[in-house]
Structure formats: C-alpha cells, structure tokens
Design an enzyme around this catalytic site. Structure first.
Site, PDB file in Angstrom:
ATOM      1  N   SER A 237      45.895 -45.482  16.851  1.00 52.88           N
ATOM      2  CA  SER A 237      44.820 -45.639  17.839  1.00 52.88           C
ATOM      3  C   SER A 237      43.439 -45.626  17.212  1.00 52.88           C
ATOM      4  O   SER A 237      42.442 -45.775  17.929  1.00 52.88           O
ATOM      5  CB  SER A 237      44.907 -44.521  18.875  1.00 52.88           C
ATOM      6  OG  SER A 237      44.475 -43.280  18.357  1.00 52.88           O
TER       7      SER A 237
ATOM      8  N   THR B 274      42.074 -42.758  20.806  1.00 53.01           N
ATOM      9  CA  THR B 274      40.714 -42.714  20.272  1.00 53.01           C
ATOM     10  C   THR B 274      40.544 -41.314  19.720  1.00 53.01           C
ATOM     11  O   THR B 274      41.292 -40.415  20.098  1.00 53.01           O
ATOM     12  CB  THR B 274      39.706 -42.924  21.432  1.00 53.01           C
ATOM     13  OG1 THR B 274      39.863 -44.227  21.954  1.00 53.01           O
ATOM     14  CG2 THR B 274      38.267 -42.728  21.007  1.00 53.01           C
TER      15      THR B 274
ATOM     16  N   THR C  36      37.587 -45.583  17.258  1.00 53.81           N
ATOM     17  CA  THR C  36      38.825 -46.066  17.874  1.00 53.81           C
ATOM     18  C   THR C  36      39.178 -47.470  17.415  1.00 53.81           C
ATOM     19  O   THR C  36      38.306 -48.222  16.966  1.00 53.81           O
ATOM     20  CB  THR C  36      38.658 -46.100  19.415  1.00 53.81           C
ATOM     21  OG1 THR C  36      39.924 -46.385  20.023  1.00 53.81           O
ATOM     22  CG2 THR C  36      37.663 -47.160  19.850  1.00 53.81           C
TER      23      THR C  36
ATOM     24  N   ARG D 139      36.884 -57.762  22.869  1.00 48.22           N
ATOM     25  CA  ARG D 139      36.710 -56.686  23.867  1.00 48.22           C
ATOM     26  C   ARG D 139      36.018 -55.483  23.227  1.00 48.22           C
ATOM     27  O   ARG D 139      36.406 -55.030  22.152  1.00 48.22           O
ATOM     28  CB  ARG D 139      38.077 -56.285  24.412  1.00 48.22           C
ATOM     29  CG  ARG D 139      38.070 -55.143  25.437  1.00 48.22           C
ATOM     30  CD  ARG D 139      38.479 -53.829  24.831  1.00 48.22           C
ATOM     31  NE  ARG D 139      38.662 -52.783  25.842  1.00 48.22           N
ATOM     32  CZ  ARG D 139      38.814 -51.498  25.557  1.00 48.22           C
ATOM     33  NH1 ARG D 139      38.800 -51.101  24.301  1.00 48.22           N
ATOM     34  NH2 ARG D 139      38.980 -50.621  26.509  1.00 48.22           N
ATOM     35  N   VAL D 140      34.993 -54.987  23.856  1.00 48.80           N
ATOM     36  CA  VAL D 140      34.320 -53.760  23.412  1.00 48.80           C
ATOM     37  C   VAL D 140      34.652 -52.668  24.414  1.00 48.80           C
ATOM     38  O   VAL D 140      34.474 -52.850  25.618  1.00 48.80           O
ATOM     39  CB  VAL D 140      32.793 -53.957  23.330  1.00 48.80           C
ATOM     40  CG1 VAL D 140      32.097 -52.659  22.959  1.00 48.80           C
ATOM     41  CG2 VAL D 140      32.454 -55.045  22.316  1.00 48.80           C
ATOM     42  N   GLY D 141      35.130 -51.550  23.916  1.00 47.70           N
ATOM     43  CA  GLY D 141      35.458 -50.429  24.803  1.00 47.70           C
ATOM     44  C   GLY D 141      34.270 -49.520  25.007  1.00 47.70           C
ATOM     45  O   GLY D 141      33.118 -49.866  24.712  1.00 47.70           O
ATOM     46  N   ASP D 142      34.562 -48.332  25.478  1.00 42.71           N
ATOM     47  CA  ASP D 142      33.492 -47.358  25.742  1.00 42.71           C
ATOM     48  C   ASP D 142      33.046 -46.631  24.471  1.00 42.71           C
ATOM     49  O   ASP D 142      31.903 -46.174  24.382  1.00 42.71           O
ATOM     50  CB  ASP D 142      33.933 -46.329  26.782  1.00 42.71           C
ATOM     51  CG  ASP D 142      35.180 -45.551  26.357  1.00 42.71           C
ATOM     52  OD1 ASP D 142      36.025 -46.126  25.631  1.00 42.71           O
ATOM     53  OD2 ASP D 142      35.307 -44.384  26.752  1.00 42.71           O
TER      54      ASP D 142
ATOM     55  N   THR E 114      38.132 -40.126  25.679  1.00 39.74           N
ATOM     56  CA  THR E 114      39.224 -40.993  25.252  1.00 39.74           C
ATOM     57  C   THR E 114      39.860 -41.533  26.536  1.00 39.74           C
ATOM     58  O   THR E 114      39.609 -41.018  27.613  1.00 39.74           O
ATOM     59  CB  THR E 114      40.270 -40.223  24.421  1.00 39.74           C
ATOM     60  OG1 THR E 114      40.764 -39.109  25.188  1.00 39.74           O
ATOM     61  CG2 THR E 114      39.687 -39.685  23.132  1.00 39.74           C
ATOM     62  N   GLY E 115      40.676 -42.548  26.407  1.00 34.29           N
ATOM     63  CA  GLY E 115      41.332 -43.095  27.595  1.00 34.29           C
ATOM     64  C   GLY E 115      40.784 -44.461  27.951  1.00 34.29           C
ATOM     65  O   GLY E 115      40.144 -45.121  27.121  1.00 34.29           O
TER      66      GLY E 115
ATOM     67  N   GLY F  86      38.693 -47.159  28.593  1.00 33.57           N
ATOM     68  CA  GLY F  86      37.258 -47.305  28.371  1.00 33.57           C
ATOM     69  C   GLY F  86      36.536 -48.038  29.478  1.00 33.57           C
ATOM     70  O   GLY F  86      35.369 -47.755  29.768  1.00 33.57           O
TER      71      GLY F  86
HETATM   72  N1  GLY Z   1      38.476 -45.280  25.013  1.00 35.77           N
HETATM   73  C1  GLY Z   1      38.799 -46.221  24.051  1.00 35.77           C
HETATM   74  C2  GLY Z   1      38.754 -47.604  24.526  1.00 35.77           C
HETATM   75  O1  GLY Z   1      38.927 -47.858  25.717  1.00 35.77           O
HETATM   76  O2  GLY Z   1      38.557 -48.489  23.717  1.00 35.77           O
END
Ligand code: GLY
Length: 362
Positions: A92, A212, A230, A240-243, A263-264, A266
């Site tokens: 991850s 993450t 992450t 794709r960009v996460g949080d 985490t989780g 995003g």
């Molecule tokens: N929290 C990590 C992601 O969604 O990329």
C-alpha cells in the site's frame, strides 16, 4: 502484507517490551491503550510523542528514537515512514505498492512542518522509492507546495534520486490477476443519476484497498510535523490523486494545536478536508478522538451518492483518522470498526491504541 507484517509486529513488540516499564505485567502482548484513555502511559506528559497508522509500528519507534536524539519532528516522521516505503511486502506504500490500472506504480506523499507552517507534496510520482523524502524537498527547496507526475520525478532526479522499477513481482501478479478479472466493475462510470445505486445495468463496486501510512510527531522542542505517503487506491485510474498529498485532507498540523492524518478511501476525505477539520475541532476544544469521530460523522453525512451507501444509508467504505494535540493526547477513529488500532510511541515505548468507531457491524 502477511509475512512482513508478522515479522515487523514481532519486532515492534520486542522493542516495546524493552522500552516498557510495565513489561512484566504485560507479558509479550502489545500494550493496548483503550480509546477512553487518550494519554499514553508516560512519566513526562509533555514529552515527545509519535502516532501512526497501524502499519507504522516500526515507524513510530524509529521516529521516537530520532527525536530523543534531538531530531526535528519532520526529519523523524519522514525517516519513520521510509521504513514502510522501502518494504516490498507492504503493498500500500512506496516500493511494492499496488500499481494503477496500467500496471504502473504511482505514488503520493505530503509533509507538513508545524513551526514554519510550510508544506510540500508530490502526486502521481513514478519510479521514486521514497516519495515522502521528495515531498520534504519540495517544502525545503522550492517556493511551491505540490509537484505532480513527470515534473515531480524530474525534480527528484535533479536532487539525486535514482529512477527505479517499483513494481515488485508480488504487485505485478496482483495487477495481472485484477486485469484478468476485469468486467464492468471499475471506476469508469457511465452517465448516471446520483440516486442510481446500480450504475448502468449491472455495476457492482469492487472491494479495493486504500492502504497508506500517516505519521505525526511532537519533538523535544514541542514542535509538530506530519507525513502521509501511499501508493493510493489499488489499480486506480492512471493519474488519480488521492487525499494523501493534499494538505488538509491526508494530513494537517498546526504547532499551536496538534496534527491529524488519515488512511482509507481518499475520495471521501478529499470532499471533506477532514484532517484540517480535525485540527480545527481540536482548536475549539475537542479531544483528538472526539475530533476524529466528528470527521467520520461529517463524511457519513456528506455521502449521498447511492452506490457509496449501504442498505441503511451509511457509507459502504472506510476511512481512518489519527490525531494528537499539544496536551500530549492521542486519539483515532474510523467509520466502520470495532477492533481497529493505531500505533503510538512516547519515551516509554510503543503502543497500540484503540480506534473509536462511528459504526460497528452486528
Ligand atoms: N488514502 C489513500 C488514498 O485514497 O489514496
């Protein structure tokens, strides 16, 4: 994560026991601090403190060791998460992280430095094993906050980072299995009404992992810093960009208040900027745990699209939050839980702390 997680947990327990004054009564089990107890056992309540998502059990110990040697919290948390970024068995984060839909590992990371209020991040960076180190360099050596894609990689190369193949055999096989089972269960959605629970004719959301690592710390000078790093959602749409690399979403810290990270899933956090929300709630007096639960409730209330809700109108995904404050309290919460824990360390050693849960399954 199987084998490596087992090994690292064993090492964590060993080191925790050595550092623990209560080791005799706790035997070989990790010290588990209940959610009601937001202050870790600590001779000196205002001493240094580190928290992390559960996969950072080694990271919190590494960061605490560096802090006790005089390191700034930012240097310490980045060195802590580097252990997970370089671990090929954590699929991850970093090297060995699950690739995107094209089989390419794209990494996200961000850092924030409490004393200066500065932040740095990289998103969709390819071929660089330690994105958190590059995020730290963005903070230190540019007048920007976010660098993405090829620009982020070029910046890393300019600072001497090698471009490496991050796709391990384990991660490549995971990706091939996913490709071989592709159907209409992906994130390329046809036009649809938000109330349409069945996107198209037979859309079924897949279970995906969003592993993450987040880590925040208070150092000997009382300064706070944070990092989140992450490989993002497994098999994500390229680009794709996460949080994680978004300041206020994947992490936030304020030297006068505290720090939070997540985490989780995003996407849920990106729409609520929940780490910023948590720090602001703590500024208003919430404990870290209460603030994290507030953020979970905010996400639950915010989620209105039918394919993200269960039969009772609750989110069908999970997000975890971790927080600490300047009073030396720690806390965490997740939307769905019951048995979740996060890692923490102080001068007494390492701990696993209960995550509070907004919802539990019967
Ligand atoms: N929290 C990590 C992601 O969604 O990329």
């Amino acid at each position: 994560m199987g084998q490596s997680t087992t090994k690292s947990r064993r090492d964590f327990l060993k080191k925790s026991a050595v550092a623990s004054v209560a080791a005799a009564t706790l035997g070989s089990a990790p010290r588990v601090v209940s959610a009601a107890s937001s202050v870790l056992p600590n001779k000196k309540a205002d001493g240094p403190l580190v928290i992390s998502s559960r996969n950072g059990q080694q990271s919190v110990l590494k960061a605490m060791e560096l802090i006790q040697g005089g390191a700034d919290a930012l240097e310490a948390v980045v060195a802590g998460v580097n252990l997970v970024e370089e671990d090929p068995n954590d699929t991850s984060v970093g090297y060995g992280g699950a690739p995107n839909a094209l089989g390419i590992v794209q990494l996200d990371a961000a850092v924030m430095h409490g004393p200066t209020g500065r932040a740095g991040s990289v998103a969709c960076i390819e071929g660089i094993k330690y994105p958190s180190k590059v995020a730290k360099l963005v903070l230190e050596r540019t007048d920007h906050v976010n660098l993405v894609g090829k620009g982020a990689q070029d910046f890393a190369v300019m600072h001497g980072f090698p471009v490496e193949n991050l796709l391990t055999e384990q991660a490549r096989e995971m990706w091939v299995r996913w490709r071989e089972n592709l159907s209409n269960r992906d994130e390329y959605l046809p036009p649809h009404d938000p109330s349409d629970a069945i996107i198209g004719s037979d859309y079924v959301p897949q279970k995906r992992s969003w592993g993450t690592i987040h880590c925040s710390a208070i150092d000997l000078a009382g300064n706070i810093s944070s990092v989140t790093t992450t490989s993002g959602m497994a098999f994500k749409i390229p680009g794709r960009v996460g949080d994680s690399p978004i300041i206020g979403a994947g992490l936030y810290c304020d030297n006068e208040v505290g720090a939070a990270g997540s985490t989780g899933r995003g996407e849920a956090n990106l729409e609520t900027l929940a780490s910023f929300l948590i720090v602001e709630r703590m500024r208003e007096g919430d404990s870290p745990e209460a603030a994290c639960l507030f953020a979970c409730k905010r996400i639950s209330d915010h989620t209105k699209v039918a394919h993200l809700l269960d039969e009772n109108g609750r989110p069908n995904f999970n997000v975890q939050f971790y927080a600490l404050n300047t009073a030396g309290e720690v806390g965490g919460a997740e939307i769905w839980g019951g048995n979740g824990k996060f890692a923490a360390a102080n001068s007494e050693g390492g701990f696993l702390v209960d995550l509070a849960a907004l919802y539990t399954r019967d």
